[in-house]
Motif scaffolding. Sequence first.
Motif, PDB file in Angstrom:
ATOM      1  N   ALA A 231      -4.189   3.139 -17.760  1.00 45.95           N
ATOM      2  CA  ALA A 231      -5.235   2.713 -16.829  1.00 45.95           C
ATOM      3  C   ALA A 231      -6.206   1.732 -17.474  1.00 45.95           C
ATOM      4  O   ALA A 231      -6.346   0.583 -17.032  1.00 45.95           O
ATOM      5  N   ILE A 232      -6.897   2.183 -18.518  1.00 44.90           N
ATOM      6  CA  ILE A 232      -7.894   1.339 -19.172  1.00 44.90           C
ATOM      7  C   ILE A 232      -7.248   0.109 -19.795  1.00 44.90           C
ATOM      8  O   ILE A 232      -7.743  -1.013 -19.654  1.00 44.90           O
ATOM      9  N   GLY A 233      -6.130   0.291 -20.503  1.00 42.49           N
ATOM     10  CA  GLY A 233      -5.477  -0.829 -21.165  1.00 42.49           C
ATOM     11  C   GLY A 233      -5.066  -1.914 -20.193  1.00 42.49           C
ATOM     12  O   GLY A 233      -5.280  -3.105 -20.435  1.00 42.49           O
ATOM     13  N   THR A 234      -4.483  -1.511 -19.053  1.00 44.78           N
ATOM     14  CA  THR A 234      -4.027  -2.490 -18.061  1.00 44.78           C
ATOM     15  C   THR A 234      -5.195  -3.184 -17.383  1.00 44.78           C
ATOM     16  O   THR A 234      -5.186  -4.411 -17.203  1.00 44.78           O
TER      17      THR A 234
ATOM     18  N   LEU B 170     -13.023  -9.880  -6.250  1.00 44.06           N
ATOM     19  CA  LEU B 170     -12.327  -8.930  -5.371  1.00 44.06           C
ATOM     20  C   LEU B 170     -11.054  -8.398  -6.027  1.00 44.06           C
ATOM     21  O   LEU B 170     -10.767  -7.191  -5.982  1.00 44.06           O
ATOM     22  N   ALA B 171     -10.288  -9.296  -6.651  1.00 45.42           N
ATOM     23  CA  ALA B 171      -9.015  -8.904  -7.251  1.00 45.42           C
ATOM     24  C   ALA B 171      -9.220  -7.972  -8.447  1.00 45.42           C
ATOM     25  O   ALA B 171      -8.487  -6.991  -8.621  1.00 45.42           O
ATOM     26  N   ILE B 172     -10.224  -8.252  -9.259  1.00 48.82           N
ATOM     27  CA  ILE B 172     -10.463  -7.416 -10.440  1.00 48.82           C
ATOM     28  C   ILE B 172     -10.967  -6.036 -10.036  1.00 48.82           C
ATOM     29  O   ILE B 172     -10.532  -5.009 -10.583  1.00 48.82           O
ATOM     30  N   VAL B 173     -11.881  -5.986  -9.064  1.00 51.01           N
ATOM     31  CA  VAL B 173     -12.353  -4.684  -8.576  1.00 51.01           C
ATOM     32  C   VAL B 173     -11.185  -3.910  -7.956  1.00 51.01           C
ATOM     33  O   VAL B 173     -11.046  -2.695  -8.158  1.00 51.01           O
TER      34      VAL B 173
ATOM     35  N   LEU C  83      -7.265   0.473  -8.344  1.00 51.55           N
ATOM     36  CA  LEU C  83      -5.847   0.820  -8.316  1.00 51.55           C
ATOM     37  C   LEU C  83      -5.428   1.602  -9.544  1.00 51.55           C
ATOM     38  O   LEU C  83      -4.724   2.603  -9.452  1.00 51.55           O
ATOM     39  N   PHE C  84      -5.889   1.176 -10.726  1.00 49.19           N
ATOM     40  CA  PHE C  84      -5.408   1.779 -11.964  1.00 49.19           C
ATOM     41  C   PHE C  84      -6.260   2.951 -12.458  1.00 49.19           C
ATOM     42  O   PHE C  84      -5.716   3.923 -12.985  1.00 49.19           O
ATOM     43  N   LEU C  85      -7.568   2.867 -12.300  1.00 48.35           N
ATOM     44  CA  LEU C  85      -8.409   3.920 -12.859  1.00 48.35           C
ATOM     45  C   LEU C  85      -8.244   5.242 -12.134  1.00 48.35           C
ATOM     46  O   LEU C  85      -8.675   6.281 -12.608  1.00 48.35           O
ATOM     47  N   ASN C  86      -7.613   5.225 -10.994  1.00 47.48           N
ATOM     48  CA  ASN C  86      -7.406   6.462 -10.250  1.00 47.48           C
ATOM     49  C   ASN C  86      -6.028   7.068 -10.517  1.00 47.48           C
ATOM     50  O   ASN C  86      -5.668   8.095  -9.965  1.00 47.48           O
ATOM     51  N   GLN C  87      -5.252   6.414 -11.399  1.00 49.82           N
ATOM     52  CA  GLN C  87      -3.887   6.854 -11.622  1.00 49.82           C
ATOM     53  C   GLN C  87      -3.757   7.945 -12.675  1.00 49.82           C
ATOM     54  O   GLN C  87      -2.826   8.721 -12.669  1.00 49.82           O
TER      55      GLN C  87
ATOM     56  N   SER D  33      -6.836   4.271  -4.369  1.00 55.70           N
ATOM     57  CA  SER D  33      -5.854   3.289  -4.840  1.00 55.70           C
ATOM     58  C   SER D  33      -5.475   2.312  -3.730  1.00 55.70           C
ATOM     59  O   SER D  33      -5.302   1.113  -3.975  1.00 55.70           O
ATOM     60  N   TRP D  34      -5.349   2.829  -2.492  1.00 57.72           N
ATOM     61  CA  TRP D  34      -5.012   1.943  -1.373  1.00 57.72           C
ATOM     62  C   TRP D  34      -6.157   0.980  -1.070  1.00 57.72           C
ATOM     63  O   TRP D  34      -5.921  -0.162  -0.647  1.00 57.72           O
TER      64      TRP D  34
END
Length: 297
Positions: A92-95, A128-131, A136-140, A266-267
């Motif tokens: 999550a953090i790395g990506t 928008l894309a970075i947020v 998307l990833f921090l909730n995985q 994530s959605w």
Amino acid sequence: MNGKVAIVMVLVAAMLWGTTGTMQTLLPEGVHPVAVGTARLAVGGIALFIIVLFVGKLNLKSWPIKPTILAALSMAAYQPFFFTAVTMTGVAIGTVVAIGSAPILSGLMEWLIWKRRPIRAWWLSTFLAIVGCLLLFLNQSSVYVDPLGLLLALGAGLSFAIYTIVSKDLVKSYSSISVVAVVFTLSAILLSPLLFVYDMTWITELRGAAVSLHLGLIATALAYFMFAKGLVHVPSSTAVTLSLAEPLTAAFLGVFIVGEELSFISWIGVSMLLLGIGFLIKGTEKETPRMSEVNRV
């Protein structure tokens, strides 16, 4: 090639990159991610070099040495930086740090060092894309912040940003296939010692060989060739933001192929990524005619 086709090529390249995570799930257990990244560059670099020799596109006369070495070093550095960061601080953090920092760093370098200001739509769409990527990833998975892992992730983002900016200048004067072939062959040579550091026996297995061929030929050779072709008509800062279609593709493949489930948060992230990319595409289409007029003047 017009601006619309160039945008499509960058997006398709990012979507091909997005298949790497799903393909790696097919590898035998215990395969080190850095070994996968090294094999990917080796297969892609060799394939591109053979193709460019076969079609007679390779002409090294007066070839710019310094920017080529810089691009090759950047691509070579991205592999161990990214995969080690993910190992140390989690996927999550790395990506998020690596992929999310690349558009910001690219825009800032293009503006401050190369004196090319990003188009107006880039600012909002990148935000928008970075947020969206963050949601998307921090909730995985569980979040674990490792300072060295963060630094390596930033190094990966910086490496990709430098590669993109330098490659854009190279493809202005040389064919895209030649640029990608030379850069990736040099990158593969730089990383070749790692082939003797990690266990590579998995590549001799049928499944390992099949995954390596996909990663090298499709997700590297074809993808970066299309990315380089798109760079001819798309600003490098815009191209890096459009490349955030990579995690978007990975998320969809995870849901529909691997059987993963995305939460509501994530959605929302997926929606923001789509909105940011769509807004940037519209903004780029509007900005292209104006930029052409400025160039003619």
